[in-house]
Design an enzyme around this catalytic site. Structure first.
Site, mmCIF file in Angstrom:
data_model
loop_
_atom_site.group_PDB
_atom_site.id
_atom_site.type_symbol
_atom_site.label_atom_id
_atom_site.label_comp_id
_atom_site.label_asym_id
_atom_site.label_seq_id
_atom_site.Cartn_x
_atom_site.Cartn_y
_atom_site.Cartn_z
ATOM 1 N N LYS A 118 0.862 -1.183 0.000
ATOM 2 C CA LYS A 118 0.000 0.000 0.000
ATOM 3 C C LYS A 118 0.898 1.233 0.000
ATOM 4 O O LYS A 118 1.966 1.235 0.632
ATOM 5 C CB LYS A 118 -0.872 -0.043 1.263
ATOM 6 C CG LYS A 118 -1.947 1.021 1.368
ATOM 7 C CD LYS A 118 -2.806 0.760 2.612
ATOM 8 C CE LYS A 118 -3.921 1.769 2.771
ATOM 9 N NZ LYS A 118 -4.772 1.484 3.957
ATOM 10 N N SER A 200 -9.458 1.246 2.881
ATOM 11 C CA SER A 200 -8.619 2.086 2.046
ATOM 12 C C SER A 200 -7.500 1.335 1.343
ATOM 13 O O SER A 200 -6.831 1.901 0.491
ATOM 14 C CB SER A 200 -8.036 3.223 2.883
ATOM 15 O OG SER A 200 -7.152 2.706 3.884
ATOM 16 N N SER A 224 -9.993 -1.028 6.937
ATOM 17 C CA SER A 224 -9.265 -0.829 5.685
ATOM 18 C C SER A 224 -8.496 -2.030 5.151
ATOM 19 O O SER A 224 -8.023 -1.995 4.018
ATOM 20 C CB SER A 224 -8.310 0.361 5.811
ATOM 21 O OG SER A 224 -9.026 1.563 5.678
#
Ligand code: NAG
Ligand code: NAG
Ligand code: NAG
Ligand code: NAG
Ligand code: NAG
Ligand code: NAG
Ligand code: NAG
Length: 551
Positions: A118, A200, A224
């Site tokens: 990420k 996310s 997330s």
């Protein structure tokens, strides 16, 4: 032939049969190569490791193949926008790891395996990648070192393949669609055209779901990891806060952030978590974990559900009847595997939990402090931002990059957070959350019903109790929306439609990952839901190892 390969082939056979029956076109690459080389759509880390060990292919081949697969679908074809940057050093690092394998042997199960991070997980400047949480405000910023989790992956021989797109600032800038960032644009789901990838850790989810990488890391403050794992048909582990280090990870909250694996199988996720976990002097929350990090792959026992007790908090369940029906069926199956399921087993403080908004004050207050700390640790910040106030001003000064109408203009979370100061009310909210989430929440429920863990659909009110408690959750694929659901309009993304995946969560007390993994593994092995439906055809990359070997 491995057990998992037999299951994969069986699932593919069923898929082939069903596709023939309905007369739909079959993505040919998913079937044909599987007999000789692993199919990268589904290949497990163990299968890749076996192929590397037998010299069927190299890590250089793997990186080339994944790069080509990203190229096919990221900005072309369905433009999934899952990947922000490729690691310009990945091929060179793969070559060095191939040589080391030949001369010294593999370091372990992750040697030469490509993993996507990420974009809020820092990587050392010498690799040539940015770490920005998706924002132009951090473009070109230079972190002092790898995030500890990235360094641990590298030390285990993994190759950082690139950076995944994400909901900008881990969905903490404002009211924005999941999967959108200023730098990466709108990422979308591979199962439903223009589908919500959730977030996310959106790109980590999309990229892993269709084999753009072997697996990925995500981070979670509230949902997330588990939510995009659910929406992208994956296994996700949200570790206890303090099991994995947050040092070098662009934060929301020191009290709730945690970093974990997103993978296509429980086995892959367990192998990665084993490498990531551990104490880190740079993150003192990790000092609270048990002294010895378990080998989580030892939890992979097919009878893991036998004799355990699970509780179902029905008050937290989602409204969606298709998810509830699939969840109900999973309870029957879990009982048949030898578990006792207490249904319902409501949290003693369920109504208070549902009503509480202490988390907002905690996150708003933490973000303002923690993001400033992160930025102050950077060696260089070309945009000159130093604080949350600067980030707000940066966005206002760069509207064409960061405040794009009609969908991407909000900075409401930034503005609310900027408005905070550390007050007694903050400490009271933090204490209330520990009480609500831990004492009268997850621990209270486990105790009241004498449970080993809590079982719930991943959609619904699942992430928040674990988020405020700082407790772990493991999600596995549960099912897909049936063909008779009507796709919602793209606004900007499609929130629901035929084929949309959803997951099943096992939630437990602090540092109960080993047990949760064993339950999730037993369920996964009995169901193999992941391959019951594939991504939509245009979202399935065609490049396979056979296309790159020796080229
Ligand atoms: C990182 O950002 C810089 C701009 O600051 C850019 O020159 C560079 O190409 C980026 N790196 C990658 C791998 O995209
Ligand atoms: C970590 O350090 C901070 C500041 O030094 C302190 O306030 C906090 O209590 C420590 N946390 C743990 C879990 O040790
Ligand atoms: C699921 O199970 C619960 C509890 O047994 C039941 O009340 C509910 O009607 C079921 N829902 C569906 C959609 O099967
Ligand atoms: C925080 O939690 C306590 C305990 O449940 C509750 O009384 C209070 O109203 C909550 N505060 C907010 C802002 O939700
Ligand atoms: C900032 O705080 C003040 C006082 O608590 C409040 O009136 C105002 O609405 C807040 N503004 C924002 C943007 O949250
Ligand atoms: C949709 O299909 C499912 C099975 O796939 C079925 O159980 C359900 O009743 C159908 N719903 C409607 C509204 O037709
Ligand atoms: C690897 C890749 O395709 N990166 C792209 C991600 O999206 C941004 C914005 O569209 C592009 O600039 C990158 O090239």
């Amino acid at each position: 032939m491995s057990r998992s390969r037999v299951h994969v082939l069986f699932a593919l056979f069923i898929f082939l049969l069903s596709e023939l029956l309905v007369g739909a076109a079959l993505p040919r690459n998913v079937i044909l190569e599987s007999a000789s080389l692993p199919d990268l759509y589904e290949a497990s880390i163990a299968e890749l490791q076996a192929g590397l060990a037998k010299n069927q292919f190299t890590s250089v081949d793997l990186v080339k193949a994944y790069f080509a697969r990203i190229e096919e679908v990221n900005l072309q074809g369905p433009t999934l926008r899952a990947v922000l940057e490729l690691n310009p050093s990945a091929l060179q690092q793969a070559a060095a790891l191939d040589l080391e394998r030949k001369t010294k042997g593999p370091r372990g199960p992750l040697h030469g395996i490509p993993i996507l991070l990420k974009d809020n997980i820092a990587t050392r400047a010498s690799d040539g990648m940015n770490t920005t949480a998706g924002s132009f405000a951090l473009l070109g910023s230079i972190p002092p070192r790898d995030a500890t989790v990235a360094a641990k992956l590298r030390a285990a021989g993994a190759i950082i393949l690139g950076k995944a797109n994400m909901s900008e600032w881990a969905h903490f800038r404002g009211n924005l669609a999941s999967g959108w960032s200023g730098r990466g644009g709108q990422a979308t789901n591979a199962y439903v055209p223009l589908g919500d990838p959730s977030g996310s850790s959106s790109g980590s989810g999309i990229g892993t779901s269709i084999g753009l990488t072997a697996a990925a890391l995500g981070s979670e403050t509230d949902g997330s990891i588990i939510s995009p794992s659910s929406a992208n048909n994956l296994v996700g582990i949200k570790p206890t806060v303090g099991l994995t280090s947050r040092a070098g990870v662009v934060p929301i909250s020191v009290n709730q952030d945690t970093v974990g694996p997103m993978a296509r199988s429980v086995a892959d996720a367990a192998a990665i978590l084993t490498v990531m976990a551990g104490r880190d002097p740079l993150d003192n929350f990790t000092l609270a974990q048990p002294r010895v990090v378990p080998d989580f792959t030892k939890a992979l026992k097919p009878n893991g559900l036998k004799g355990i007790r699970l509780g179902v908090p029905r008050l937290f369940q989602p409204d969606d009847p298709n998810i509830v029906a699939a969840f109900n069926a999973s309870i029957a199956l879990i009982r048949s595997l030898g578990a006792t399921v207490i249904d319902p087993a409501e949290f003693p403080d369920a109504q208070e939990l549902l009503a509480s908004d202490n988390e907002t004050l905690v996150l708003d207050t933490d973000f303002k402090v923690d993001v400033k700390n992160y930025i102050s640790g950077l060696l260089k910040v070309p945009t000159g931002v130093t604080s949350l106030a600067d980030l707000i001003a940066f966005n206002n000064a760069h509207p064409t990059e960061e405040l794009i109408p009609p969908f991407y203009t909000s900075q409401s979370d930034f503005l609310a957070a900027e408005n905070t100061t550390v007050t007694p009310a903050y400490f009271a909210a933090l204490a209330a959350d520990k009480d609500l989430g831990q004492t009268r929440g997850i621990d209270g429920t486990l105790k009241k019903f004498n449970l080993d863990a809590i079982l719930t659909p991943t959609d619904g009110f699942t992430s928040t109790p674990a988020a405020i408690a700082g407790y772990p959750v493991v999600t596995v694929p549960l099912g897909f929306q049936p063909d008779n659901v009507t796709a919602t309009p793209a606004n900007p993304v499609v929130e629901n439609g035929p084929g949309f995946p959803f997951g099943l969560s096992f939630m437990g007390t602090a540092f109960s990952e080993f047990s949760l993994i064993s339950y999730a593994f037993a369920y996964e092995q009995a169901t193999h839901t992941r391959l019951k439906r594939l991504a939509f055809p245009a979202a399935i990359p065609k490049t396979q190892l056979v296309d790159v070997i020796g080229k």
